[in-house]
Design an enzyme around this catalytic site. Structure first.
Site, PDB file in Angstrom:
ATOM      1  N   ALA A 267       0.779 -55.761   4.496  1.00 52.70           N
ATOM      2  CA  ALA A 267       0.630 -55.553   5.936  1.00 52.70           C
ATOM      3  C   ALA A 267       1.141 -56.735   6.759  1.00 52.70           C
ATOM      4  CB  ALA A 267      -0.845 -55.289   6.249  1.00 52.70           C
TER       5      ALA A 267
ATOM      6  N   ARG B 225      -2.900 -55.492  -8.682  1.00 54.53           N
ATOM      7  CA  ARG B 225      -2.895 -56.749  -7.932  1.00 54.53           C
ATOM      8  C   ARG B 225      -4.099 -57.636  -8.243  1.00 54.53           C
ATOM      9  NH1 ARG B 225      -3.368 -54.511  -1.762  1.00 54.53           N
ATOM     10  NH2 ARG B 225      -2.879 -56.674  -1.246  1.00 54.53           N
TER      11      ARG B 225
ATOM     12  N   ALA C  84       3.217 -47.716   9.556  1.00 53.46           N
ATOM     13  CA  ALA C  84       3.288 -47.454  10.998  1.00 53.46           C
ATOM     14  C   ALA C  84       2.346 -48.367  11.773  1.00 53.46           C
ATOM     15  CB  ALA C  84       2.939 -45.990  11.276  1.00 53.46           C
TER      16      ALA C  84
ATOM     17  N   ASP D 217       1.346 -51.366  10.970  1.00 57.51           N
ATOM     18  CA  ASP D 217       1.891 -52.738  11.022  1.00 57.51           C
ATOM     19  C   ASP D 217       3.036 -52.804  12.034  1.00 57.51           C
ATOM     20  OD1 ASP D 217       0.149 -53.213   8.904  1.00 57.51           O
ATOM     21  OD2 ASP D 217       1.677 -52.650   7.431  1.00 57.51           O
TER      22      ASP D 217
ATOM     23  N   ASN E  85       3.832 -48.242  20.049  1.00 53.95           N
ATOM     24  CA  ASN E  85       4.024 -46.830  19.673  1.00 53.95           C
ATOM     25  C   ASN E  85       5.465 -46.566  19.230  1.00 53.95           C
ATOM     26  OD1 ASN E  85       1.388 -46.056  20.202  1.00 53.95           O
ATOM     27  ND2 ASN E  85       1.825 -45.403  22.297  1.00 53.95           N
TER      28      ASN E  85
HETATM   29  O1  KDG Z   1      -0.134 -51.265   6.010  1.00 52.12           O
HETATM   30  C1  KDG Z   1       0.657 -51.018   4.877  1.00 52.12           C
HETATM   31  C2  KDG Z   1       0.039 -51.781   3.751  1.00 52.12           C
HETATM   32  O2  KDG Z   1      -1.144 -51.165   3.421  1.00 52.12           O
HETATM   33  C3  KDG Z   1       0.880 -51.847   2.535  1.00 52.12           C
HETATM   34  O3  KDG Z   1       2.091 -52.479   2.823  1.00 52.12           O
HETATM   35  C4  KDG Z   1       0.260 -52.549   1.374  1.00 52.12           C
HETATM   36  O4  KDG Z   1      -0.748 -54.470   2.312  1.00 52.12           O
HETATM   37  C5  KDG Z   1      -0.863 -53.471   1.680  1.00 52.12           C
HETATM   38  C6  KDG Z   1      -2.157 -53.106   1.162  1.00 52.12           C
HETATM   39  O5  KDG Z   1      -2.869 -54.001   0.785  1.00 52.12           O
HETATM   40  O6  KDG Z   1      -2.499 -51.951   1.143  1.00 52.12           O
END
Ligand code: KDG
Length: 334
Positions: free
Chosen positions: A44, A115, A272, A274, A298
């Site tokens: 994000a 992760r 979207a 982000d 938007n």
């Molecule tokens: O907002 C999109 C993110 O959710 C994605 O890129 C991955 O950062 C992420 C996550 O931890 O879910």
């Protein structure tokens, strides 16, 4: 004397978090049926960093990647976008986080994370302190945080708090995108951490369910009630992201709703939110009013969902201006 190299721009925005290699299903549909995937870059905060960089703002990103090909790809991609990656550390003893996700244009999206124990989750306050010592925070105007980083590990949570302290000390505007990730922690674990963070920042972004969690409000509360309830806990500005319905923002005593931009062909809705944050923050850095910042958010969100992967659709200034002006494609230009 003429400078021999282009002058390095002053950093305006700092953000920190985990950037991942994201394998996005080639075809729309359930993950169980997905066979082909395309590797993208996700995370994000990195998405917001790239969004801001494409809109012409100078952004520094703090984080860790593994000493592997995915880490190299992330470094190259962010550097290529013009993001300052001097404090994106390569951790040779850990792997870069990976995620697989389906592509759905309807309903909630399923994601599989790999992760736990990743390099990104090993972020510590020391990385933030090193960036501070290197002057990265000096003179910044904005610090952007999300609720994902504190969910990754105790040390990543401490890093978030250290960055928050520094943002406050410098006098930067600090924003938090709640970004509740239920695959990383439960609502019970997340609520006290996210409430504490939200009460200490200037700007909070969230979806209705995220703001309800932060405010301790009913899930069926109206968006204006939610922004008011979160604002009552401290932040001056609260924005509820409503997806295709746009966004509603409150800034001090002013509230504004802005409708979304209709997208006929949603290719991939992830990212979207982000993109919205990047557009909104860019607007505020440019000094525009709440309504215009919501519109910019938007428009960035709409462009993001029209392309696959979190970052592909993030616009530059020209694309953003064209969409906001209601113009068509290049063949309509004279
Ligand atoms: O907002 C999109 C993110 O959710 C994605 O890129 C991955 O950062 C992420 C996550 O931890 O879910």
């Amino acid at each position: 004397m003429m400078p021999s190299m282009a002058a390095q721009r002053e950093t305006e925005v700092v953000t920190l978090g985990e950037c991942l290699a994201s394998f996005v299903a080639a075809d729309a549909g359930p993950l169980a049926e997905a066979r082909g995937f395309t590797r993208h870059i996700a995370g994000a905060e990195a998405n917001v960093a790239v969004g801001l960089a494409r809109l012409g703002h100078a952004v520094a990103y703090i984080g860790r990647v593994g000493g592997d090909g995915f880490g190299t790809a992330i470094l190259r991609a962010l550097r290529g976008e013009g993001v300052d990656v001097r404090h994106l550390t390569i951790d040779d003893s850990a792997r870069t986080g990976v995620m697989f996700r389906e592509r759905r244009v309807l309903g909630a999206m399923d994601v599989v994370y790999h992760r736990a124990g990743s390099a990104g989750s090993r972020l510590t306050p020391e990385e933030v302190v090193r960036a501070v010592d290197d002057g990265v925070f000096e003179g910044i105007r904005w610090l952007h945080l999300t609720g994902i980083t504190p969910a990754l590990s105790d040390s990543a949570r401490a890093a978030t708090m250290r960055a928050l302290e520094e943002g406050r000390r410098i006098g930067a505007t600090v924003s938090l995108d709640v970004n509740l990730r239920r695959r990383l922690w439960s609502d019970e674990q997340a609520a006290p951490v996210l409430r504490d963070l939200a009460s200490r920042v200037d700007v909070v972004f969230g979806s209705t369910d995220e703001l309800a969690l932060v405010a301790g409000a009913d899930l069926d509360s109206e968006p204006d009630q939610l922004v008011a309830a979160v604002a009552a806990t401290g932040p001056r500005t609260v924005v509820v992201k409503l997806g295709r319905d746009g966004a509603l923002g409150r800034d001090g005593e002013t509230s504004m709703a802005e409708p979304g931009i209709a997208v006929t062909d949603v290719v991939d809705p992830v990212g979207a939110g982000d993109a919205f944050c990047a557009g909104f923050i860019a607007g505020r850095l440019d000094g525009v009013d709440l309504t215009t910042a919501l519109r910019m958010g938007n428009a960035c969100g709409a462009l993001a969902v029209a392309a696959s992967g979190d970052q592909s659709g993030l616009p530059d200034r020209v694309e953003l201006a064209r969409l906001l002006a209601g113009a068509g494609g290049p063949d309509t230009l004279r």
